[in-house]
Design a protein around this motif. Structure first.
Motif, PDB file in Angstrom:
ATOM      1  N   CYS A 152     -31.549   4.504  36.922  1.00 47.67           N
ATOM      2  CA  CYS A 152     -31.260   5.908  37.223  1.00 47.67           C
ATOM      3  C   CYS A 152     -32.432   6.778  36.733  1.00 47.67           C
ATOM      4  N   ILE A 153     -32.506   7.994  37.261  1.00 46.65           N
ATOM      5  CA  ILE A 153     -33.571   8.907  36.813  1.00 46.65           C
ATOM      6  C   ILE A 153     -33.269   9.512  35.440  1.00 46.65           C
ATOM      7  N   ASP A 154     -32.051   9.286  34.939  1.00 48.05           N
ATOM      8  CA  ASP A 154     -31.634   9.884  33.665  1.00 48.05           C
ATOM      9  C   ASP A 154     -32.737   9.757  32.604  1.00 48.05           C
ATOM     10  N   SER A 155     -33.047  10.875  31.959  1.00 44.98           N
ATOM     11  CA  SER A 155     -34.149  10.905  30.990  1.00 44.98           C
ATOM     12  C   SER A 155     -33.886  10.039  29.762  1.00 44.98           C
ATOM     13  N   ARG A 156     -32.626   9.634  29.586  1.00 42.37           N
ATOM     14  CA  ARG A 156     -32.285   8.825  28.407  1.00 42.37           C
ATOM     15  C   ARG A 156     -32.335   7.332  28.671  1.00 42.37           C
ATOM     16  N   GLN A 187     -36.039 -19.077  42.973  1.00 43.70           N
ATOM     17  CA  GLN A 187     -37.285 -18.429  42.557  1.00 43.70           C
ATOM     18  C   GLN A 187     -37.036 -16.998  42.069  1.00 43.70           C
ATOM     19  N   LEU A 188     -35.772 -16.587  42.138  1.00 40.59           N
ATOM     20  CA  LEU A 188     -35.429 -15.205  41.781  1.00 40.59           C
ATOM     21  C   LEU A 188     -33.991 -15.148  41.266  1.00 40.59           C
ATOM     22  N   THR A 189     -33.786 -14.373  40.211  1.00 39.04           N
ATOM     23  CA  THR A 189     -32.433 -14.085  39.716  1.00 39.04           C
ATOM     24  C   THR A 189     -32.191 -12.580  39.837  1.00 39.04           C
ATOM     25  N   ILE A 190     -30.998 -12.227  40.301  1.00 37.91           N
ATOM     26  CA  ILE A 190     -30.643 -10.809  40.411  1.00 37.91           C
ATOM     27  C   ILE A 190     -29.442 -10.560  39.501  1.00 37.91           C
ATOM     28  N   ALA A 191     -29.562  -9.570  38.627  1.00 35.83           N
ATOM     29  CA  ALA A 191     -28.504  -9.328  37.644  1.00 35.83           C
ATOM     30  C   ALA A 191     -28.162  -7.837  37.570  1.00 35.83           C
ATOM     31  N   ALA A 192     -26.905  -7.572  37.197  1.00 37.94           N
ATOM     32  CA  ALA A 192     -26.448  -6.203  36.974  1.00 37.94           C
ATOM     33  C   ALA A 192     -26.289  -5.976  35.473  1.00 37.94           C
ATOM     34  N   ALA A 193     -26.643  -4.785  35.018  1.00 39.68           N
ATOM     35  CA  ALA A 193     -26.516  -4.487  33.591  1.00 39.68           C
ATOM     36  C   ALA A 193     -26.202  -3.008  33.410  1.00 39.68           C
ATOM     37  N   MET A 194     -25.641  -2.706  32.253  1.00 41.27           N
ATOM     38  CA  MET A 194     -25.305  -1.318  31.923  1.00 41.27           C
ATOM     39  C   MET A 194     -25.962  -0.929  30.603  1.00 41.27           C
ATOM     40  N   HIS A 195     -26.604   0.236  30.622  1.00 41.11           N
ATOM     41  CA  HIS A 195     -27.233   0.749  29.407  1.00 41.11           C
ATOM     42  C   HIS A 195     -26.300   1.773  28.765  1.00 41.11           C
ATOM     43  N   ASP A 196     -26.111   1.634  27.461  1.00 46.89           N
ATOM     44  CA  ASP A 196     -25.273   2.584  26.715  1.00 46.89           C
ATOM     45  C   ASP A 196     -26.187   3.644  26.119  1.00 46.89           C
ATOM     46  N   ILE A 197     -26.065   4.878  26.613  1.00 46.60           N
ATOM     47  CA  ILE A 197     -26.979   5.935  26.152  1.00 46.60           C
ATOM     48  C   ILE A 197     -26.704   6.353  24.705  1.00 46.60           C
ATOM     49  N   THR A 198     -25.573   5.923  24.142  1.00 48.63           N
ATOM     50  CA  THR A 198     -25.269   6.288  22.756  1.00 48.63           C
ATOM     51  C   THR A 198     -25.823   5.278  21.757  1.00 48.63           C
ATOM     52  N   THR A 199     -26.153   4.073  22.228  1.00 51.32           N
ATOM     53  CA  THR A 199     -26.640   3.034  21.314  1.00 51.32           C
ATOM     54  C   THR A 199     -27.980   2.432  21.731  1.00 51.32           C
ATOM     55  N   GLY A 200     -28.361   2.617  22.999  1.00 44.06           N
ATOM     56  CA  GLY A 200     -29.577   1.977  23.504  1.00 44.06           C
ATOM     57  C   GLY A 200     -29.358   0.551  23.955  1.00 44.06           C
ATOM     58  N   LYS A 201     -28.136   0.043  23.747  1.00 48.23           N
ATOM     59  CA  LYS A 201     -27.870  -1.359  24.040  1.00 48.23           C
ATOM     60  C   LYS A 201     -27.592  -1.588  25.532  1.00 48.23           C
ATOM     61  N   VAL A 202     -28.139  -2.672  26.050  1.00 46.84           N
ATOM     62  CA  VAL A 202     -27.894  -3.072  27.432  1.00 46.84           C
ATOM     63  C   VAL A 202     -26.876  -4.212  27.431  1.00 46.84           C
ATOM     64  N   THR A 203     -25.802  -4.022  28.221  1.00 52.91           N
ATOM     65  CA  THR A 203     -24.778  -5.053  28.365  1.00 52.91           C
ATOM     66  C   THR A 203     -24.911  -5.651  29.761  1.00 52.91           C
ATOM     67  N   TRP A 204     -24.853  -6.976  29.831  1.00 52.96           N
ATOM     68  CA  TRP A 204     -25.077  -7.643  31.112  1.00 52.96           C
ATOM     69  C   TRP A 204     -23.760  -7.912  31.812  1.00 52.96           C
ATOM     70  N   LEU A 205     -23.673  -7.516  33.079  1.00 53.77           N
ATOM     71  CA  LEU A 205     -22.437  -7.652  33.847  1.00 53.77           C
ATOM     72  C   LEU A 205     -22.401  -8.965  34.619  1.00 53.77           C
ATOM     73  N   SER A 206     -23.545  -9.559  34.794  1.00 52.09           N
ATOM     74  CA  SER A 206     -23.568 -10.805  35.579  1.00 52.09           C
ATOM     75  C   SER A 206     -24.640 -11.721  35.032  1.00 52.09           C
TER      76      SER A 206
END
Ligand SMILES: [Zn+2]
Length: 235
Positions: free
Chosen positions: A86-90, A216-235
């Motif tokens: 996302c373009i979100d500055s955080r 030759q390629l992996t595609i994954a979804a992830a979510m970034h928590d703007i309150t902690t900086g932590k990325v959680t992987w959905l797949s």
């Protein structure tokens, strides 16, 4: 002269591990070369992104000589991953994944969806330029998701929000009132958007599907928590 000898000797004794630290840092700051990119398996690319986000959240981001990296990538780039965020500055992907010059391709659009242009960019990143992983990176409290939930009608934003309709369609009565103040509902739409966008790539791009099928390629979804900086992987 005596003073100079003393200073040099003192410094050498005071930092016995200085060389070790420099070596470790210079390895992390080494730019991706075609050989290094080629030797990185798709799963390793994802593992690397997980590890570097942990480094970021631990407050241990690497401090590299960026101008040295500019010089080393002047004639070639071999990034190991591509990120749609996302373009979100955080949520600057290069920062939350502690990456620098030449490490990752990055496409950003409000709501981190994909369209023909971004899919084309991802095809270039992988098929042409050799990246081994694609990450669709959503985040919580996303303004674009909130605007879509509230069905905002404003200028070109309204057309942009149409790209989030598939995620909105996952809502049902049990999710409660459709309102951007309903945090769990907003989070559900944001996660659905990341998952659906990820799943759509191989359906919309024969090139990406071929790379995934050939491992030759992996595609994954992830979510970034703007309150902690932590990325959680959905797949
Ligand atoms: Zn956002």
């Amino acid at each position: 002269m005596i003073t100079r000898r003393l200073v040099c000797g003192c410094l050498a004794g005071a930092f016995p591990f200085a060389n070790t630290v420099v070596q470790a840092q210079s390895l992390e700051c080494a730019v991706f070369t075609p050989d290094r990119q080629k030797a990185t398996a798709p799963d390793e690319a994802i593992s690397r992104l997980k590890a570097v986000n942990e480094r970021f959240t631990a407050g241990k981001s690497t401090n590299c000589d960026l101008m040295a990296q500019v010089r080393e990538t002047a004639n070639n780039q071999s990034p190991f991953a591509a990120i749609v965020g996302c373009i979100d500055s955080r949520v600057p992907p290069e920062l939350v994944f502690d990456q620098r010059i030449g490490d990752v391709f990055c496409a950003r659009v409000a709501g981190n969806f994909v369209n023909t242009d971004i899919i084309g960019s991802l095809e270039y990143s992988t098929k042409v330029a050799g990246a081994k992983a694609i990450v669709i990176l959503g985040h919580n409290f996303c303004g674009a998701i909130k605007s879509a939930v509230d069905d905002v009608k404003l200028g070109n934003i309204a057309a942009l929000l149409q790209n989030l309709q598939p995620a909105l369609a996952t809502l049902n009565n049990s999710d409660g009132h459709r309102d951007s103040h309903n945090d769990p509902l907003v989070q559900k739409v944001a996660e659905a958007n990341a998952r659906l966008t990820t799943a759509s790539l191989t359906n919309r791009s024969p090139i990406l599907k071929e790379l995934v099928d050939a491992k030759q390629l992996t595609i994954a979804a992830a979510m970034h928590d703007i309150t902690t900086g932590k990325v959680t992987w959905l797949s």
